[in-house]
Scaffold this motif. Structure first.
Motif, PDB file in Angstrom:
ATOM      1  N   PHE A   1     -71.677 -44.762 -54.547  1.00  0.00           N
ATOM      2  CA  PHE A   1     -71.860 -44.374 -55.722  1.00  0.00           C
ATOM      3  C   PHE A   1     -72.896 -42.993 -54.704  1.00  0.00           C
ATOM      4  N   ARG A   2     -72.473 -42.509 -54.005  1.00  0.00           N
ATOM      5  CA  ARG A   2     -72.861 -40.740 -53.349  1.00  0.00           C
ATOM      6  C   ARG A   2     -72.360 -40.276 -53.840  1.00  0.00           C
ATOM      7  N   THR A   3     -73.474 -38.810 -54.447  1.00  0.00           N
ATOM      8  CA  THR A   3     -72.180 -37.247 -54.865  1.00  0.00           C
ATOM      9  C   THR A   3     -72.410 -36.954 -53.827  1.00  0.00           C
TER      10      THR A   3
ATOM     11  N   GLU B   1     -75.295 -39.838 -53.219  1.00  0.00           N
ATOM     12  CA  GLU B   1     -75.071 -40.889 -52.543  1.00  0.00           C
ATOM     13  C   GLU B   1     -75.846 -41.834 -52.368  1.00  0.00           C
ATOM     14  N   SER B   2     -77.201 -41.594 -53.200  1.00  0.00           N
ATOM     15  CA  SER B   2     -78.419 -42.737 -53.254  1.00  0.00           C
ATOM     16  C   SER B   2     -78.571 -42.984 -54.609  1.00  0.00           C
ATOM     17  N   LEU B   3     -79.320 -43.362 -54.357  1.00  0.00           N
ATOM     18  CA  LEU B   3     -80.279 -43.264 -56.218  1.00  0.00           C
ATOM     19  C   LEU B   3     -81.695 -42.840 -56.451  1.00  0.00           C
TER      20      LEU B   3
ATOM     21  N   VAL C   1     -68.601 -37.841 -55.695  1.00  0.00           N
ATOM     22  CA  VAL C   1     -68.961 -39.339 -55.822  1.00  0.00           C
ATOM     23  C   VAL C   1     -68.349 -40.304 -54.682  1.00  0.00           C
ATOM     24  N   ALA C   2     -69.574 -40.558 -53.755  1.00  0.00           N
ATOM     25  CA  ALA C   2     -68.940 -41.108 -52.832  1.00  0.00           C
ATOM     26  C   ALA C   2     -69.498 -42.723 -53.461  1.00  0.00           C
TER      27      ALA C   2
ATOM     28  N   VAL D   1     -64.206 -37.900 -56.594  1.00  0.00           N
ATOM     29  CA  VAL D   1     -64.150 -38.923 -55.975  1.00  0.00           C
ATOM     30  C   VAL D   1     -63.646 -39.286 -55.188  1.00  0.00           C
ATOM     31  N   ALA D   2     -64.579 -40.069 -54.684  1.00  0.00           N
ATOM     32  CA  ALA D   2     -64.192 -39.888 -53.114  1.00  0.00           C
ATOM     33  C   ALA D   2     -64.425 -41.954 -52.210  1.00  0.00           C
ATOM     34  N   SER D   3     -64.586 -42.717 -51.449  1.00  0.00           N
ATOM     35  CA  SER D   3     -64.296 -43.713 -50.205  1.00  0.00           C
ATOM     36  C   SER D   3     -63.965 -44.858 -51.527  1.00  0.00           C
ATOM     37  N   GLN D   4     -63.468 -45.122 -51.034  1.00  0.00           N
ATOM     38  CA  GLN D   4     -62.569 -46.820 -51.248  1.00  0.00           C
ATOM     39  C   GLN D   4     -61.794 -46.995 -52.485  1.00  0.00           C
ATOM     40  N   LEU D   5     -60.842 -45.763 -52.306  1.00  0.00           N
ATOM     41  CA  LEU D   5     -59.450 -45.579 -53.309  1.00  0.00           C
ATOM     42  C   LEU D   5     -58.804 -46.326 -52.651  1.00  0.00           C
ATOM     43  N   LEU D   6     -57.866 -46.774 -51.603  1.00  0.00           N
ATOM     44  CA  LEU D   6     -57.191 -47.610 -51.394  1.00  0.00           C
ATOM     45  C   LEU D   6     -57.403 -48.102 -50.238  1.00  0.00           C
ATOM     46  N   GLU D   7     -58.748 -48.873 -50.290  1.00  0.00           N
ATOM     47  CA  GLU D   7     -59.148 -49.304 -49.291  1.00  0.00           C
ATOM     48  C   GLU D   7     -58.160 -49.781 -48.130  1.00  0.00           C
TER      49      GLU D   7
END
Length: 545
Positions: A48-50, A286-288, A306-307, A340-346
């Motif tokens: 979860f990066r935004t 993307e960071s805390l 949202v990464a 919404v992004a990252s690893q959806l269909l990795e």
């Protein structure tokens, strides 16, 4: 609400136009025309990066002589409506990252035909010339074949990762010591050498620029550029940790070279990495750290990404689903598009079919009413990018249909956004229009808008019927490509609203997209030059005859 971080933010060009740091200049956009018929998968298209995303298109009014009887509608949308009807239109937007696997004109055309709404370019990879070539290919597709694909660049941001310097522990940089920052790949450790994590990290960097490590742990001055590498002198000693983060500074300010490049090429959105607060926006979450200031980052941005991959490193894995939903809900409340992004269909980077868990993940993001879904490595470097895009289309369309059938509507927005009376009126009209559209069962919503505000307010309500946003500004058309359920249409608009309505409905009817008996909810914020905005905000229902 749980605290959250933003890695990228969207900033509108209207705000950027007043910034002294950059001269936006003036850009002229071509009018999309359809010169030929295109075949694809047995179907024909007439020709979860935004992360905070910055909208950067310069307002461009369409010349009336060019648009008199032309409907600037995406050819893919035309075919979708004729085949599936208004209620069968996919409302979730799709973003594809362009890379070596899909950078040719032919591959980009396939993605556009497959439903790509936005093409994303990651400035951390490849050269400026490569990015420029891809941008111009996309614009050529839009102009010559009648597509409507927006361009987003994802900047290197104010910070980049530094690859392992070879030691499993921190390394001391002494005052006056000379260090070599290189993109060369090597094993082990070399004295006074740091390996940068991407090829073009030194592009745009000049002698005299400063490299600040981890926010001030150590500082270096660039004394020489050697190809893609940098020779630097330590001017503020400190420790270099493995995978430290670098900031480039020039004359006491962060380097904006990627942003300047994007504006010069006329891109539509800019996403910036490692945004920690609203002062740093342009943003990405993307960071805390960015989660702690999420709301102020969202308010200062034109959109959020949202990464999840990077965010998952910062927070416990089990918190990612709830944090994602909270970010999506906040963005809808504040009327900002969220990707919404990252690893959806990795897995589809290597395999032609997704896992069941990946399809469930995609469907959940659609159920949460995210504005857009994004492919990263699946399209950029994978062997099955076109298939991955078709999976996103299929899964999002099916979940949207299920939500309608089960009457799974999102809660109405609770926040009141309008400050001025005209803005409050527009917001209330759109809230009422969303409920009316669902209760009356109209086939479509037509909104006539100059800057797209009422189209976004309608989208915020997530109504059942699709929203067609008619505008005579190219920048508005391209910006609305990220809004849930909105189909932007470029057309000349006059002061006479009845004439606008008659002409647009006649043009759409002529294309076989409207038929007798269809009901359309019509909203307008187009005002006469001399009139107050409140006078011409209107709402009506039209039955096609």
């Amino acid at each position: 609400m749980a605290s959250m971080t933003a890695d990228s933010a969207l900033l509108s060009n209207y705000a950027m136009a007043n910034a002294s740091a950059i001269n936006l200049g003036k850009r002229v956009f071509g009018v999309s025309v359809l010169p030929r018929t295109i075949g694809f998968n047995g179907r024909k298209f007439e020709s979860f990066r935004t992360r905070a995303v910055m909208q950067v298109a310069t307002p461009t009014i369409v010349e009336e002589s060019k648009m008199e009887d032309h409907l600037g509608l995406n050819v893919v949308t035309e075919t979708e409506v004729r085949e599936k009807g208004f209620m069968g239109m996919r409302k979730t937007k799709l973003v594809c990252t362009v890379g070596p696997s899909c950078c040719s004109y032919e591959e980009l055309e396939k993605l556009a035909l497959g439903g790509m709404n936005v093409a994303r370019l990651n400035m951390c990879h490849n050269t400026r010339d490569w990015h420029q070539d891809v941008i111009r290919k996309i614009k050529k597709l839009n102009h010559e074949l009648g597509f409507c694909v927006s361009v987003m660049i994802d900047t290197e941001g104010s910070q980049i990762h530094v690859a392992d310097h070879g030691a499993p522990y921190s390394v001391k940089a002494e005052d006056g010591s000379i260090w070599f920052f290189t993109t060369e790949r090597f094993e082990g450790c070399r004295p006074f050498t740091v390996q940068a994590s991407y090829e073009g990290f030194a592009e745009g960097i000049k002698e005299g620029d400063e490299l600040v490590v981890d926010g001030g742990m150590a500082t270096f001055e660039v004394i020489e550029r050697i190809g893609n590498d940098l020779r630097c002198k330590c001017i503020d000693p400190g420790l270099l940790l493995p995978r430290a983060k670098l900031s480039f500074w020039r004359d006491g300010k962060l380097d904006w070279s990627d942003i300047e490049f994007g504006i010069s090429e006329g891109v539509d959105f800019i996403a910036m990495s490692f945004v920690k607060d609203a002062d740093a926006v342009l943003a990405k979450i993307e960071s805390l750290e960015s989660l702690h200031k999420l709301e102020e980052i969202v308010e200062a941005s034109d959109g959020i990404m949202v990464a999840r991959g990077d965010l998952g490193v910062e927070i416990p894995l089990e918190q990612i689903p709830t944090v994602q939903e909270e970010i999506i809900d906040l963005c809808r409340q504040l009327n900002k598009p969220v990707i919404v992004a990252s690893q959806l269909l990795e897995s589809m980077i290597e395999y032609p079919t997704p896992t069941r868990a990946e399809v469930a993940d995609v469907s959940e993001a659609v159920r949460q009413y995210a504005d857009a879904l994004m492919l990263s490595g699946e399209s950029a470097i994978g062997s099955f990018g076109e298939k991955a895009l078709s999976v996103l289309c299929m899964a999002s369309s099916r979940m949207e249909l299920w939500s309608r059938e089960e009457n799974q509507r999102p809660s109405l927005p609770e926040r009141k956004l309008g400050v001025s009376l005209p803005d409050q009126i527009a917001e209330q009209i759109c809230n009422c229009a969303g409920r009316m559209a669902n209760n009356l069962g109209v086939d479509a919503i037509f909104v006539y808008t100059k800057h797209g505000k009422m189209a976004t307010l309608l989208s915020r309500n997530r109504p059942n019927p699709p929203i067609f946003a008619f505008t005579n500004e190219k920048s508005t058309q391209m910006a609305l490509n990220l809004q849930w359920g909105v189909t932007p249409v470029l057309i000349e608009l006059s002061d006479d609203m009845e004439a606008n309505i008659t002409r647009t409905t006649d043009l759409i009817k002529a294309k076989g997209m409207l038929k007798e008996g269809d009901a359309v909810l019509i909203i307008s914020d187009v005002s006469r030059t001399c009139a107050t905005p409140t006078v011409y905000q209107s709402l009506q229902v039209k039955v096609i005859s």
